[in-house]
Design a protein around this motif. Structure first.
Motif, PDB file in Angstrom:
ATOM      1  N   GLY A  90       0.789  -1.262  -0.125  1.00  0.00           N
ATOM      2  CA  GLY A  90      -0.214  -0.001  -0.019  1.00  0.00           C
ATOM      3  C   GLY A  90       0.524   1.382  -0.022  1.00  0.00           C
ATOM      4  N   HIS A  91       0.179   2.382   0.363  1.00  0.00           N
ATOM      5  CA  HIS A  91       0.792   3.641   0.628  1.00  0.00           C
ATOM      6  C   HIS A  91       0.419   4.077   1.898  1.00  0.00           C
ATOM      7  N   ASN A  92       1.346   5.224   2.497  1.00  0.00           N
ATOM      8  CA  ASN A  92       1.153   6.014   3.665  1.00  0.00           C
ATOM      9  C   ASN A  92       1.032   7.410   2.973  1.00  0.00           C
ATOM     10  N   ALA A  93       1.047   8.243   3.731  1.00  0.00           N
ATOM     11  CA  ALA A  93       1.052   9.826   3.297  1.00  0.00           C
ATOM     12  C   ALA A  93       2.142  10.199   2.629  1.00  0.00           C
ATOM     13  N   THR A  94       3.402   9.353   2.503  1.00  0.00           N
ATOM     14  CA  THR A  94       4.603  10.009   1.718  1.00  0.00           C
ATOM     15  C   THR A  94       5.100   9.057   0.681  1.00  0.00           C
ATOM     16  N   ALA A  96       4.933   4.793  -1.225  1.00  0.00           N
ATOM     17  CA  ALA A  96       4.313   3.576  -1.617  1.00  0.00           C
ATOM     18  C   ALA A  96       5.253   2.498  -1.792  1.00  0.00           C
ATOM     19  N   TRP A  97       4.832   1.145  -1.652  1.00  0.00           N
ATOM     20  CA  TRP A  97       5.680   0.162  -1.735  1.00  0.00           C
ATOM     21  C   TRP A  97       4.954  -0.920  -2.384  1.00  0.00           C
ATOM     22  N   GLY A  98       5.702  -1.941  -2.878  1.00  0.00           N
ATOM     23  CA  GLY A  98       5.081  -3.376  -3.720  1.00  0.00           C
ATOM     24  C   GLY A  98       6.057  -4.226  -3.733  1.00  0.00           C
ATOM     25  N   ALA A 220       9.635  -2.695  -4.361  1.00  0.00           N
ATOM     26  CA  ALA A 220       9.743  -1.323  -5.110  1.00  0.00           C
ATOM     27  C   ALA A 220       8.974  -0.256  -4.194  1.00  0.00           C
ATOM     28  N   TYR A 221       9.555   0.738  -4.670  1.00  0.00           N
ATOM     29  CA  TYR A 221       9.313   1.983  -3.800  1.00  0.00           C
ATOM     30  C   TYR A 221       9.055   3.171  -4.558  1.00  0.00           C
ATOM     31  N   ALA A 222       8.333   4.189  -4.100  1.00  0.00           N
ATOM     32  CA  ALA A 222       8.050   5.507  -4.586  1.00  0.00           C
ATOM     33  C   ALA A 222       7.598   6.529  -3.586  1.00  0.00           C
ATOM     34  N   ASP A 223       8.070   7.713  -3.703  1.00  0.00           N
ATOM     35  CA  ASP A 223       7.582   8.698  -2.705  1.00  0.00           C
ATOM     36  C   ASP A 223       7.103   9.925  -3.263  1.00  0.00           C
ATOM     37  N   THR A 224       6.664  10.649  -2.523  1.00  0.00           N
ATOM     38  CA  THR A 224       5.549  11.799  -2.968  1.00  0.00           C
ATOM     39  C   THR A 224       6.909  12.954  -3.384  1.00  0.00           C
ATOM     40  N   LEU A 225       7.723  12.838  -3.233  1.00  0.00           N
ATOM     41  CA  LEU A 225       9.022  13.728  -3.754  1.00  0.00           C
ATOM     42  C   LEU A 225       9.438  13.339  -5.091  1.00  0.00           C
ATOM     43  N   GLY A 226       8.913  12.184  -5.750  1.00  0.00           N
ATOM     44  CA  GLY A 226       9.437  11.889  -6.892  1.00  0.00           C
ATOM     45  C   GLY A 226      10.500  10.876  -6.857  1.00  0.00           C
ATOM     46  N   ALA A 227      10.887  10.130  -5.706  1.00  0.00           N
ATOM     47  CA  ALA A 227      12.012   9.394  -5.929  1.00  0.00           C
ATOM     48  C   ALA A 227      11.501   7.921  -5.874  1.00  0.00           C
ATOM     49  N   ILE A 228      12.121   7.084  -6.833  1.00  0.00           N
ATOM     50  CA  ILE A 228      11.895   5.532  -6.834  1.00  0.00           C
ATOM     51  C   ILE A 228      13.023   4.609  -6.633  1.00  0.00           C
ATOM     52  N   GLY A 229      12.724   3.522  -6.184  1.00  0.00           N
ATOM     53  CA  GLY A 229      13.831   2.656  -5.850  1.00  0.00           C
ATOM     54  C   GLY A 229      13.316   1.109  -5.858  1.00  0.00           C
ATOM     55  N   PHE A 230      14.318   0.189  -5.637  1.00  0.00           N
ATOM     56  CA  PHE A 230      14.266  -1.211  -5.750  1.00  0.00           C
ATOM     57  C   PHE A 230      15.159  -1.558  -4.775  1.00  0.00           C
ATOM     58  N   ALA A 517      -2.968  -2.866  -7.874  1.00  0.00           N
ATOM     59  CA  ALA A 517      -3.082  -1.387  -7.332  1.00  0.00           C
ATOM     60  C   ALA A 517      -2.127  -0.387  -8.061  1.00  0.00           C
ATOM     61  N   ILE A 518      -2.668   0.695  -8.350  1.00  0.00           N
ATOM     62  CA  ILE A 518      -1.978   1.959  -8.885  1.00  0.00           C
ATOM     63  C   ILE A 518      -1.719   2.883  -7.859  1.00  0.00           C
ATOM     64  N   TYR A 519      -0.549   3.308  -7.443  1.00  0.00           N
ATOM     65  CA  TYR A 519      -0.554   4.379  -6.643  1.00  0.00           C
ATOM     66  C   TYR A 519       0.144   5.674  -7.313  1.00  0.00           C
ATOM     67  N   ASP A 520      -0.617   6.656  -7.224  1.00  0.00           N
ATOM     68  CA  ASP A 520      -0.323   8.023  -7.858  1.00  0.00           C
ATOM     69  C   ASP A 520       0.243   8.850  -6.858  1.00  0.00           C
ATOM     70  N   LEU A 521       1.841   9.032  -6.871  1.00  0.00           N
ATOM     71  CA  LEU A 521       2.553   9.575  -5.819  1.00  0.00           C
ATOM     72  C   LEU A 521       2.186  11.263  -5.861  1.00  0.00           C
ATOM     73  N   LYS A 522       1.921  11.793  -7.161  1.00  0.00           N
ATOM     74  CA  LYS A 522       1.381  13.125  -7.137  1.00  0.00           C
ATOM     75  C   LYS A 522       0.236  13.395  -6.196  1.00  0.00           C
ATOM     76  N   ASP A 523      -0.669  12.743  -6.424  1.00  0.00           N
ATOM     77  CA  ASP A 523      -1.882  12.708  -5.695  1.00  0.00           C
ATOM     78  C   ASP A 523      -2.349  11.510  -5.166  1.00  0.00           C
ATOM     79  N   LEU A 524      -2.274  11.110  -4.143  1.00  0.00           N
ATOM     80  CA  LEU A 524      -2.546   9.654  -3.575  1.00  0.00           C
ATOM     81  C   LEU A 524      -4.032   9.352  -3.344  1.00  0.00           C
ATOM     82  N   ARG A 525      -4.832  10.474  -3.851  1.00  0.00           N
ATOM     83  CA  ARG A 525      -6.375  10.193  -3.626  1.00  0.00           C
ATOM     84  C   ARG A 525      -6.607   9.731  -4.920  1.00  0.00           C
ATOM     85  N   ARG A 526      -5.707   9.734  -5.906  1.00  0.00           N
ATOM     86  CA  ARG A 526      -5.977   9.229  -7.311  1.00  0.00           C
ATOM     87  C   ARG A 526      -5.750   7.754  -7.393  1.00  0.00           C
TER      88      ARG A 526
END
Length: 581
Positions: A90-94, A96-98, A220-230, A517-526
């Protein structure tokens, strides 16, 4: 940053040498998943995307449960499992992970030699040693308790005490023990997932993942600042020798575990220059890497197809991510049909028609098309023809699509096409291909009629969700078991795995994405989600099967924000996403 992987086709030669070893459905579909993350330069939102769909065996209700948890310092949405007090995905406020399974080898079998003068001891490089022995009591409701004596060696519990089939293989004077990362003391895996739920950035995420013990997983990792990782997390044994592929002598110490690979040395990528990370259970380390994770990589077709679709568009959007999750183009079929169609078809009109249809097919595993059904029936018959003569009664234990093995045999190891049961004749691959195609179309004609154009993959390919209890009750099974027609196949992104060895229903969809799941880190409400069956475990509830049709069609849901009320009772509602599927 994530390497391709190919299984060693030559390893199949060892199968014939294990005729009596106790096996448990090695040909059955196993845990698999897709995950990818896109950096902002790859999206049209200016933020990152993370997409995940874990693949597991189907059941009704599905294992996953959609939920959102809010607290003073916590805000998490995604999937959990009833009884687990946090989100696994899932994702929290900042962030997301899969997850995907690393497919790493984290268990070994050791054949232990008993001491000649005292069978209560076993041999080690330092001499004879006492077994660790403990008594377990299993309480049985309505019956007598069962007492169980558990013996353990320095490697782990003695499993041959519980599996009588092993003893005739290893002989008198020996036992078999199991070494496994999930049996090591000090397991902090539960705490690791809790820490992931509250992590705020890449540093905190790494700290949390470092506490995972077993099973080894890719994150896999992504955050609201635009960073991704693995990263890969979980214990990985360092072996003094060998690769743990077969049981080894436990008394010599030559293949003992020498601790575990440090978390910092496991595969990892952060802010990759390519702007994306992808894993679909393919190899996560380069073939020449000194780090040994295992041999059991999934065929690389799903990972390749995901990368193809990412590269096809310079800027990805949420609709495109949903389309990728629904994608049913089979690179496995594209890879195998070249050598399969190179051989001329048999003389029968039906087989020639099927051969011609496959030569024009676009490899889409659509529920409405006949070609996927013809291809999969041919592949099943071909697998049986290629190694049934060597494996005999064990064939059904190993029968599976095995595309890398099939391609290797048809293009390089052609001696496997010979049927060893016919000593006076040496069959060619062309003969085996023609014979198996005829077998396939004859079987399809018997079941679906003699008009190939009227056949449909969906006639045979239905996702089957059986209730663990009510499926065994004649009347209630019709209420509790669920079925729905689906697209996809064993190696498509929209995975529709089948089990060829099931003679009554070899193309039923029994394994796939129970959660998407598709986590939209620009706007997690989407962000958007779906589970395969519904949000209730009660077969009498409309919510027991309420998501089945949407899941089958590849639709996703978003969270509707809670409505505040005077009594402060609040809830989130899942609503369909407007627009196309």
């Amino acid at each position: 940053t994530i390497a391709d992987g190919r299984a060693g086709a030559g390893a199949v030669a060892s199968l014939a040498g294990l005729p009596a070893w106790p096996l448990e459905n090695p040909g059955a579909p196993r845990g698999a998943s897709n995950v990818w993350a896109l950096a902002p330069q790859r999206t049209d939102t200016g933020g990152a995307f993370l997409v995940n769909d874990p693949h597991l065996r189907f059941q009704a209700p599905i294992m996953w449960y959609l939920t959102r948890i809010e607290g003073p310092a916590l805000e998490v949405s995604g999937a959990t499992v009833p009884g687990v007090p946090f989100h696994l995905l899932g994702h929290n406020a900042t962030i997301a992970w899969g997850l995907t399974s690393t497919q790493s080898d984290v268990t070994d079998l050791f054949v232990e030699k008993l001491a000649d003068d005292d069978p209560a001891k076993y041999m080690t490089p330092q001499g004879a040693k006492d077994f660790d022995v403990r008594e377990e009591t299993i309480r049985v409701k309505g019956g007598r308790s069962v007492k169980l004596t558990v013996r353990a060696t320095r490697h782990g519990p003695v499993i041959s005490d519980l599996c009588g089939r092993m003893q005739p293989i290893i002989g008198d004077g020996y036992v078999v023990s199991l070494a496994a990362t999930y049996l090591q003391p000090g397991d902090m895996s539960t705490a690791a997932f809790h820490e992931i739920n509250v992590a705020k950035d890449w540093v905190g995420f790494n700290r949390a993942a470092s506490h995972l013990q077993a099973p080894q997983q890719n994150f896999a990792y992504a955050d609201t600042l635009g960073a991704i990782g693995f990263l890969t997390a979980g214990l990985l044994p360092k072996r003094l020798g060998g690769h743990g592929y077969v049981p080894t002598n436990g008394w010599t110490g030559e293949t003992d575990w020498d601790g575990f690979v440090p978390f910092a040395d496991l595969p990892k990528a952060y802010k990759p220059s390519a702007g994306f990370v992808v894993n679909a259970n393919n190899r996560v380390s380069a073939p020449d890497d000194r780090l040994f994770l295992g041999f059991d990589w999934a065929p690389p077709y799903r990972a390749r197809r995901i990368r193809q679709m990412i590269d096809a568009e310079a800027s990805q959007n949420s609709t495109g991510q949903a389309r990728m999750l629904r994608d049913a183009r089979s690179l496995m079929a594209a890879d195998l049909l070249g050598p399969m169609l190179a051989a001329p078809p048999p003389d029968g009109a039906l087989a020639k028609k099927a051969h011609a249809m496959l030569s024009k097919w676009d490899y889409e595993m659509s529920r409405k098309r006949p070609e996927p059904l013809i291809f999969m029936a041919w592949l099943a018959a071909l697998n049986r023809a290629l190694y049934e003569d060597e494996l005999g009664e064990l064939t059904d234990e190993f029968l599976a699509a095995r595309p890398l093995l099939v391609k290797s045999i048809l293009t390089r190891r052609t001696e496997w096409c010979d049927d060893v049961r016919t000593a006076d004749n040496k069959e060619t691959c062309a003969e085996i291909l023609a014979r198996s195609l005829q077998t396939a179309v004859d079987g399809l004609a018997t079941r679906y009629g003699a008009t190939p154009e009227a056949w449909q993959w969906g006639n045979a390919h239905r996702a089957v969700f059986r209730h663990p209890f009510f499926t065994h009750v004649p009347v209630l099974r019709y209420l509790a078991d669920l079925e729905v027609v689906t697209d996809g196949g064993n190696s498509t992104v929209n995975r529709g795995a089948v089990r060829f060895a099931d003679k009554s229903d070899p193309f039923a969809h029994v394994h796939g994405a129970g959660y998407r799941a598709i986590y939209d880190l620009k706007d997690l409400r989407r962000s958007r989600f779906i589970v395969a069956t519904g949000q209730s475990g009660n077969p009498l509830s409309l919510n027991y099967r309420g998501l089945l049709s949407a899941w089958s069609d590849g639709r996703l849901l978003r969270e509707d924000p809670p409505r505040r009320s005077a009594d402060k009772r609040e809830g989130y509602t899942l609503v369909p996403v407007a627009g196309k599927k």
